[in-house]
Motif scaffolding. Structure first.
Motif, PDB file in Angstrom:
ATOM      1  N   SER A 594       0.840  -1.205   0.000  1.00  0.00           N
ATOM      2  CA  SER A 594       0.000   0.000   0.000  1.00  0.00           C
ATOM      3  C   SER A 594       0.873   1.252   0.000  1.00  0.00           C
ATOM      4  O   SER A 594       0.576   2.232  -0.692  1.00  0.00           O
ATOM      5  CB  SER A 594      -0.923   0.004   1.224  1.00  0.00           C
ATOM      6  OG  SER A 594      -1.792  -1.120   1.211  1.00  0.00           O
ATOM      7  N   VAL A 617      -8.273  -0.803  -0.008  1.00  0.00           N
ATOM      8  CA  VAL A 617      -8.429  -1.645   1.187  1.00  0.00           C
ATOM      9  C   VAL A 617      -9.668  -2.530   1.115  1.00  0.00           C
ATOM     10  O   VAL A 617      -9.984  -3.241   2.078  1.00  0.00           O
ATOM     11  CB  VAL A 617      -8.479  -0.776   2.460  1.00  0.00           C
ATOM     12  CG1 VAL A 617      -7.206   0.042   2.594  1.00  0.00           C
ATOM     13  CG2 VAL A 617      -9.709   0.128   2.493  1.00  0.00           C
ATOM     14  N   TRP A 619     -12.863  -1.668   1.056  1.00  0.00           N
ATOM     15  CA  TRP A 619     -13.894  -1.232   2.000  1.00  0.00           C
ATOM     16  C   TRP A 619     -15.272  -1.352   1.346  1.00  0.00           C
ATOM     17  O   TRP A 619     -15.391  -1.086   0.158  1.00  0.00           O
ATOM     18  CB  TRP A 619     -13.623   0.215   2.422  1.00  0.00           C
ATOM     19  CG  TRP A 619     -14.547   0.712   3.490  1.00  0.00           C
ATOM     20  CD1 TRP A 619     -15.698   1.431   3.333  1.00  0.00           C
ATOM     21  CD2 TRP A 619     -14.391   0.483   4.887  1.00  0.00           C
ATOM     22  NE1 TRP A 619     -16.259   1.666   4.536  1.00  0.00           N
ATOM     23  CE2 TRP A 619     -15.490   1.098   5.521  1.00  0.00           C
ATOM     24  CE3 TRP A 619     -13.447  -0.186   5.655  1.00  0.00           C
ATOM     25  CZ2 TRP A 619     -15.669   1.068   6.892  1.00  0.00           C
ATOM     26  CZ3 TRP A 619     -13.616  -0.206   7.028  1.00  0.00           C
ATOM     27  CH2 TRP A 619     -14.711   0.409   7.638  1.00  0.00           C
ATOM     28  N   LEU A 621     -15.367  -3.554   5.086  1.00  0.00           N
ATOM     29  CA  LEU A 621     -14.796  -4.801   5.575  1.00  0.00           C
ATOM     30  C   LEU A 621     -15.753  -5.458   6.566  1.00  0.00           C
ATOM     31  O   LEU A 621     -16.604  -4.800   7.170  1.00  0.00           O
ATOM     32  CB  LEU A 621     -13.449  -4.531   6.249  1.00  0.00           C
ATOM     33  CG  LEU A 621     -12.366  -3.960   5.323  1.00  0.00           C
ATOM     34  CD1 LEU A 621     -11.195  -3.422   6.132  1.00  0.00           C
ATOM     35  CD2 LEU A 621     -11.889  -5.019   4.339  1.00  0.00           C
ATOM     36  N   HIS A 632      -5.063  -9.096   9.185  1.00  0.00           N
ATOM     37  CA  HIS A 632      -5.244  -8.270   7.986  1.00  0.00           C
ATOM     38  C   HIS A 632      -5.949  -6.962   8.331  1.00  0.00           C
ATOM     39  O   HIS A 632      -5.579  -5.882   7.823  1.00  0.00           O
ATOM     40  CB  HIS A 632      -6.036  -9.027   6.928  1.00  0.00           C
ATOM     41  CG  HIS A 632      -6.328  -8.216   5.691  1.00  0.00           C
ATOM     42  ND1 HIS A 632      -5.343  -7.826   4.809  1.00  0.00           N
ATOM     43  CD2 HIS A 632      -7.491  -7.675   5.234  1.00  0.00           C
ATOM     44  CE1 HIS A 632      -5.879  -7.095   3.842  1.00  0.00           C
ATOM     45  NE2 HIS A 632      -7.177  -6.984   4.078  1.00  0.00           N
ATOM     46  N   VAL A 636      -4.806  -3.136   7.659  1.00  0.00           N
ATOM     47  CA  VAL A 636      -5.611  -2.102   6.998  1.00  0.00           C
ATOM     48  C   VAL A 636      -5.669  -0.847   7.866  1.00  0.00           C
ATOM     49  O   VAL A 636      -5.574   0.274   7.358  1.00  0.00           O
ATOM     50  CB  VAL A 636      -7.035  -2.632   6.713  1.00  0.00           C
ATOM     51  CG1 VAL A 636      -7.925  -1.502   6.191  1.00  0.00           C
ATOM     52  CG2 VAL A 636      -6.991  -3.770   5.705  1.00  0.00           C
ATOM     53  N   HIS A 637      -5.808  -1.033   9.169  1.00  0.00           N
ATOM     54  CA  HIS A 637      -5.818   0.113  10.083  1.00  0.00           C
ATOM     55  C   HIS A 637      -4.493   0.881   9.978  1.00  0.00           C
ATOM     56  O   HIS A 637      -4.481   2.116   9.988  1.00  0.00           O
ATOM     57  CB  HIS A 637      -6.043  -0.371  11.517  1.00  0.00           C
ATOM     58  CG  HIS A 637      -6.352   0.723  12.493  1.00  0.00           C
ATOM     59  ND1 HIS A 637      -5.373   1.529  13.035  1.00  0.00           N
ATOM     60  CD2 HIS A 637      -7.523   1.165  13.016  1.00  0.00           C
ATOM     61  CE1 HIS A 637      -5.931   2.409  13.850  1.00  0.00           C
ATOM     62  NE2 HIS A 637      -7.232   2.218  13.856  1.00  0.00           N
ATOM     63  N   VAL A 639      -2.627   1.049   7.317  1.00  0.00           N
ATOM     64  CA  VAL A 639      -2.642   1.739   6.025  1.00  0.00           C
ATOM     65  C   VAL A 639      -3.423   3.046   6.128  1.00  0.00           C
ATOM     66  O   VAL A 639      -3.008   4.083   5.594  1.00  0.00           O
ATOM     67  CB  VAL A 639      -3.240   0.824   4.934  1.00  0.00           C
ATOM     68  CG1 VAL A 639      -3.481   1.609   3.643  1.00  0.00           C
ATOM     69  CG2 VAL A 639      -2.303  -0.352   4.652  1.00  0.00           C
ATOM     70  N   GLN A 664     -11.848   4.641   9.546  1.00  0.00           N
ATOM     71  CA  GLN A 664     -10.884   4.047  10.465  1.00  0.00           C
ATOM     72  C   GLN A 664     -11.524   3.799  11.823  1.00  0.00           C
ATOM     73  O   GLN A 664     -11.252   2.785  12.477  1.00  0.00           O
ATOM     74  CB  GLN A 664      -9.655   4.941  10.609  1.00  0.00           C
ATOM     75  CG  GLN A 664      -8.517   4.277  11.387  1.00  0.00           C
ATOM     76  CD  GLN A 664      -7.367   5.217  11.659  1.00  0.00           C
ATOM     77  OE1 GLN A 664      -7.578   6.358  12.062  1.00  0.00           O
ATOM     78  NE2 GLN A 664      -6.139   4.759  11.446  1.00  0.00           N
TER      79      GLN A 664
END
Length: 782
Positions: A594, A617, A619, A621, A632, A636-637, A639, A664
């Motif tokens: 990313s 990501v 989204w 999720l 995972h 992502v958090h 990123v 987030q």
């Protein structure tokens, strides 16, 4: 060729030869005394010696650079306008004669000695000669002056030493740093960092050191002065600590802003800056004046990765009062460091507010856990394994580890602290060492071995230090918790005497502080070395850097890792530098890919919009179904954290920070749900794992290898799951020893412990039996 053109070409060649000042064979030795390198372009900001208790800092340095970092550049002929003038004026050169002449030149000891005086050590001399020989033999058209000199030597009209100026000219072309070494040394001179902060040196600051162990109230007293001041800044090591002071200040009626790498929160509706600010230490301003500044956890000034931030804050904050909080081991060093700035240090010592004792017995079994216990592990897999075993016993536990989002950590801490919540056990890494207020009665070390990064940037397993052990153990029996006394012990019996010995030692006094090259210094390096990569610039900077005995250059491996990753992406130097200072977890492949996509999109001058990030990501999720999904989501958090971090450096290119922050927060809630059901995720992971794989990582295990008792402790002990002595098949034990899963000593120890245990739940028997059978099946399949 006309006579006029011949005369014109001859005068041009003669001008070039004179400009190079080709020495004759008797003048070669005299060239050693010549001034090598370009004229100094930078004013030396550190002129004059500075007296210190450690002696006098000298601006001269005899340190030799690490020439293995000098990467030769490819060069092309620059004689397009001269065509074949040299050949027209003389005659074509014979390649075999040239080769003999060049090899003779290389073997001359006098040449090598003079070249060494000009910065070409044996390594660089060899590389430069190889490049020079290739240039002479393979280039289609040599410059006229070099062609003429080579022809003269071949004809006996010149000496082999006459090649030296042309060789050095070529060497400086492929190694441009040779021509500006003095300038580079001045730029990388880090010996008097106090002079980097003229605003702080313009005032006489009062430095107060609040020294004491964990839970001694030292930070509390500093914060009280911070709240009473007209203006102030709090500098903490973690976002959680900065957020805690932010809330405490505003609750007390003192308007306070929050500044972290990823967040800017203004209490004023119109976003006017408040007089007080709580920030992570990397984000503190060294140009804004304050009445009071608080620097927390000052002992981290020696941290090999982040120590530079504490050095910068301590030397650079523009505050009338600097309140420093930390371990007593840093008192002498801070006092000595402030001596270089002409500032005295007032020391205030504090004692622990509540008693904390080391128990005389280990826990040994998870059956012996009590409310208020915190089991400290140093790996995620141990956390997963232990939390699973705790659930088997019908108990609930909270889980905290470093890669969890701050909101999830706070949620788990609140669950553990809540007297009405049935969760009374905490399983955590040393992430609890600072930044969380926890109601812990007993700290239990599951292991005393932790992965560390040494001074060379290498990962190694080592016993925890006294400072680390004290920091973790001090979380037991905190003054504000329901437990007025703390206890410390180990999970394993033979670890307890080791822990006692560690805690009985005196903490090593801090002797050095970290430094880090700034973007401005790297830009000046790049001015002199425009063709070097950012990673190579950093390497050369560190190699040439001069520091006195009070400082060291922090580890820059993570910076170089990111620099190498995006080297192929076209970015200007300042943007590239900022990207490489981003705090990312390089162990997470999704985060790294990313990061690469962020840089690539940025280089195209295309804004990274909310929709673009959502596609990246995937989204929206969904809640995790197993541990792999949870890991995972944590990535992502990270990123999204990276996006927010970059949005405050490049606002126009990362325009949708508010929308990203909203998703987030939603992601944080999803992760919180997953962590609350972590034992269910572990069960799902174990069920879905294929035979012969590690159920927690879903990766195939390596072949059998000898396992020491200490290494084996990460796995559950059989007696923890209720296996009785009569249920152990001797042949099975022998097979486990042969497979390298047990050592004979550990097997005898387990048999002895099993004989003392009572019958446990049937589910425990099945779990251990299935685990051992799966291990054996996996070995057989391999």
């Amino acid at each position: 060729m006309s006579a006029n053109r011949c005369m014109l070409l001859f005068s041009r060649v003669q001008h070039r030869i004179c400009a190079i000042s080709v020495p004759k064979k008797n003048a070669l030795v005299d060239s050693r005394c010549g001034n090598f390198g370009s004229t100094t372009l930078l004013k030396d900001p550190w002129s004059g010696p500075v007296t210190s208790r450690r002696g006098v800092y000298s601006n001269s340095s005899s340190r030799s650079p690490d020439t293995s970092l000098f990467v030769p550049l490819d060069i092309k002929s620059d004689v397009a306008g001269d065509c074949a003038v040299g050949a027209e004026l003389t005659q074509p050169l014979d390649r075999s004669e040239l080769l003999k002449m060049l090899n003779k030149f290389y073997k001359r000891n006098e040449i090598q000695k003079i070249a060494a005086d000009q910065g070409l050590d044996a390594r660089l001399f060899h590389q430069a000669f190889i490049s020079f020989r290739k240039y002479v033999l393979e280039i289609s058209t040599l410059s006229a002056d070099l062609h003429i000199i080579l022809n003269d030597i071949c004809c006996g009209a010149g000496h082999i030493d006459d090649l030296y100026p042309y060789f050095m000219r070529h060497a400086k072309q492929i190694f441009p740093m040779l021509d500006c070494m003095e300038d580079l040394r001045k730029i990388s001179d880090l010996r008097v960092p106090a002079n980097w902060y003229p605003e702080a040196r313009a005032i006489q600051r009062k430095v107060i050191f609040h020294a004491g162990p964990t839970n001694s109230g030292k930070t509390h007293h500093a914060i009280q002065r911070y709240l009473a001041a007209k203006s102030g800044v709090y500098c903490g090591p973690l976002k959680l600590l900065a957020h805690e002071i932010f809330e405490k200040s505003n609750t007390a009626g003192v308007p306070c802003d929050l500044v972290t790498g990823e967040e800017r929160t203004f209490v004023d509706a119109e976003k006017r800056q408040a007089e007080h600010v709580a920030c992570t230490i990397e984000m503190c301003s060294v140009t804004t004046p304050y009445e009071v500044a608080v620097i927390d956890e000052i002992q981290m000034i020696r941290d090999i990765s982040r120590g530079w931030a504490w050095t910068r804050a301590l030397l650079g904050l523009c505050a009338e009062e600097i309140h420093v909080c930390g371990e007593p081991a840093a008192i002498n060093f801070v006092t000595e460091l402030m001596y270089t700035t002409g500032e005295e240090v007032e020391v205030r010592n504090y004692k622990r507010l509540t008693p904390c004792s080391i128990l005389d017995h280990a826990v040994e079994s998870l059956d012996n856990l009590r409310p208020g216990d915190c089991i400290v592990c140093f790996s995620k897999n141990d956390i997963y394994s232990i939390s699973r075993q705790i659930e088997i016993r019908g108990l609930e536990c909270a889980v905290i580890y470093g890669s969890l989002p701050p909101g999830t950590k706070l949620s788990q801490a609140k669950k553990f602290n809540d007297p009405e919540d049935p969760c009374k056990i905490l399983v955590a890494t040393d992430a609890i060492g600072m930044g969380l207020n926890l109601s812990i009665k007993r700290i239990i070390f599951n292991s005393l071995v932790k992965p560390n990064i040494n001074e060379k940037g290498e990962k190694e397993l080592d016993t925890i230090s006294t400072s680390q052990a004290l920091q973790i153990a001090g979380r037991a029996g905190r003054f504000s918790s329901i437990f007025k006394e703390g206890e410390v012990t180990t999970m394993h019996r033979d670890d307890l005497p080791i822990l006692k010995e560690i805690l009985s030692r005196t903490v090593h006094a801090i002797e050095i502080a970290g430094l880090h090259p700034t973007a401005e210094q790297i830009e000046m390096f790049a001015y002199h070395l425009p063709d070097a990569t950012l990673s190579n610039l950093i390497d050369i900077f560190v190699s040439l850097s001069q520091v006195d005995g009070m400082y060291f250059v922090c580890n820059i491996d993570d910076f170089k890792f990111l620099a190498d990753m995006i080297q192929h992406i076209p970015l200007n130097l300042r943007s590239r530098y900022v990207f490489c200072t981003a705090p990312i977890n390089k162990k997470q492949p999704f985060v790294c890919t990313s990061f690469l996509k962020f840089a690539r999109q940025f280089s195209r001058d295309e804004p990274l919009t909310f929709d673009w990030v959502c596609r990246l990501v995937s989204w929206p999720l969904v809640p995790p179904k197993n541990i792999k999904d949870l890991v995972h989501l944590e990535a992502v958090h990270d990123v999204l954290d990276l996006y927010l971090w970059l949005s405050y450096r490049f606002m126009d290119m990362f325009p949708d920070a508010n929308h990203v922050r909203e998703i987030q927060q939603e992601l944080d809630s999803i992760i919180q749900l997953g962590v609350r059901n972590i034992t269910r995720l572990i069960r799902a992971t174990e069920t879905s794992a294929t035979p012969g794989t590690d159920p927690l990582s879903n990766q195939r295990r390596p072949g059998p290898s000898p396992v020491s008792p200490r290494k084996f402790r990460g796995a559950p002990k059989a007696h923890d799951s209720g296996v009785e002595a009569g249920q152990l098949d001797k042949s099975l034990g022998s097979r486990l020893v042969q497979e390298g899963l047990l050592t004979p000593d550990l097997l005898r120890q387990l048999q002895k412990e099993w004989s003392k245990e009572h019958r446990q739940e049937e589910v425990g028997v099945k779990l251990v039996a299935e685990t051992l059978n799966n291990k054996l099946k996996g070995r057989k399949k391999k």
